[in-house]
Scaffold this active site. Sequence first.
Site, PDB file in Angstrom:
ATOM      1  N   HIS A 172       0.758  -1.120  -0.176  1.00 23.56           N
ATOM      2  CA  HIS A 172      -0.043   0.066   0.071  1.00 23.56           C
ATOM      3  C   HIS A 172       0.826   1.247   0.123  1.00 23.56           C
ATOM      4  O   HIS A 172       0.286   2.226  -0.258  1.00 23.56           O
ATOM      5  CB  HIS A 172      -0.989  -0.123   1.378  1.00 23.56           C
ATOM      6  CG  HIS A 172      -2.378   0.602   0.779  1.00 23.56           C
ATOM      7  ND1 HIS A 172      -2.342   1.750  -0.037  1.00 23.56           N
ATOM      8  CD2 HIS A 172      -3.477   0.221   1.299  1.00 23.56           C
ATOM      9  CE1 HIS A 172      -3.494   2.263   0.182  1.00 23.56           C
ATOM     10  NE2 HIS A 172      -4.326   1.370   0.846  1.00 23.56           N
TER      11      HIS A 172
ATOM     12  N   ASP B  29      -1.922   2.406  -4.351  1.00 22.13           N
ATOM     13  CA  ASP B  29      -3.180   2.690  -3.857  1.00 22.13           C
ATOM     14  C   ASP B  29      -4.370   1.508  -4.553  1.00 22.13           C
ATOM     15  O   ASP B  29      -3.962   1.007  -5.628  1.00 22.13           O
ATOM     16  CB  ASP B  29      -3.462   4.002  -4.096  1.00 22.13           C
ATOM     17  CG  ASP B  29      -2.628   5.026  -3.555  1.00 22.13           C
ATOM     18  OD1 ASP B  29      -2.229   4.777  -2.321  1.00 22.13           O
ATOM     19  OD2 ASP B  29      -2.285   6.282  -4.099  1.00 22.13           O
TER      20      ASP B  29
END
Length: 534
Positions: free
Chosen positions: A507, A511
């Site tokens: 992450h 995204d």
Amino acid sequence: MSCATQLLRHSRKLRSAQNLLEVESVCSARYFSKDASTFIRRDDMPSLRPSRLLGKKESSFRLIPARTFKVPVNSASNIAHFRQPTGLGFNSARAASVRHFSSSDLPPHQPLGMPSLSPTMTEGNIARWLKKEGDKLSPGEVLCEVETDKATVEMECMEEGYLAKIIHGDGSKEIKVGEIIAIMVEDEADIPKFKDYQASSPAPAETKAPAPSEPAPPKKEESEPVKAPEPKPFKSEDASQKGDRIFASPLARKLAEDNKVPLSSLKGTGLDGRIVKADVEDYLASATKGAPVKDMAPSADLNYADLTVSQIRKITAARLLQSKQTIPHYYLTVDTRVDNLMKLRAELNALQEASGGKRISVNDLVIKAAALALRKVPQCNSSWMNDFIRQYHNVNINVAVQTDHGLFVPVVKDADKKGLSAIAEEVKVLAQKAKENSLKPQDYEGGTFTVSNLGGPFGIKQFCAIVNPPQCAILAVGSAEKRVIPGKGPDQFDFGSFMSVTLSCDHRVIDGAIGTEWLKAFKGYIESPQSMLL
């Protein structure tokens, strides 16, 4: 004034050393301990002529690059000063291939150290020796097979000589990089003299920091690590502290807080002793490695066997643990219809069989689709580098291969530019090498994305894979199964084959919207496979 200094100033023979050596500005000295040993290159010996200079055969010289050094021999009084001769072009590369001389009974010889055969290698195992003591060695010949953190690699001989002594035999474990594993000599008659040779322990090299005139501190430094295997002794003034304040980067503070690591127990390696992320990771790695495993007494009714852990499995375990502890994973799953893919595969395999080529597997088509999707969404072809994100222009796909020796991930380089036939051929060759434990470093290094398929070979419907650092994503491929597809009317339906794939993402780099965009591109190539051929 020491004996060495007086000799240099008052000996007429030494004052004429510059003419004897035929070099500009040479400063030479003799060791005054019979236990001392020096280093000299073989091709420099004729020009030095130590027997003429000092009148004894055991005398020898040492050329040291750049700056003046103090070299302790056996006592504080026996110290000689050396300076680099100008115009010799001496460098560290030449220093690495030196011959060892001593006034003891041992003739000139060359130690062979454990090489660093991969960027992450810190120690290795000797799988087996292909040469035995007494064998003649030639450049390019394979000496032994070394088991690294990635694969088993052949160690080649770089010079001509004879293998006089093997220090670490077949099956030797956890040999540090640089540790002596064998001795090589140039003269075959010198081999018997190394029958009882034992390599000195590398430990003293780590304790030579204190001055020679202060012998007491090294004993204290040796005793402290024994008491605390973890890096807690480093919480002194040099541990990034000024007064009561500890200086650390925000990322290091967050990582230390998440893992409950006190910053006072860390030594900072950043600017002005600042604690950075790498310091916390090193602490966690050392704590995990040094943590005692609780030895549980087995029940009387329990039968068990303790299995030896290979070097590859150790490194794999450490990297997977690091990945799960330091990379914020999240997972995206999608079902892709593969009817058109299976139809195209059957047509291509018919052509392959007619031309004598390798059959194309579903996994080959998945690799090609993943590579093209990475080219379309390059954000997923990246690595997190702490202060920046590195985006790669090459699309190199690692393919997970399970073997009896452990899990290997050979790489198909520039997969987006290769045809399906070339990918199929390369994957089969790499998989065979992995099963034979004969992968070379170039066969598994440089990957930017990984594909792990447990569907076709093992029938797993869906799973989540662990990101392979420093990559930022890995694709887990499940098996294909037939499902009923409802139609518009109550009696209308169809059948289709669907394959589940799960994208594990870092992450910090990818995204959720970017991961979804990549999966959309991948699904498009799988469900319309003809577009991969354009």
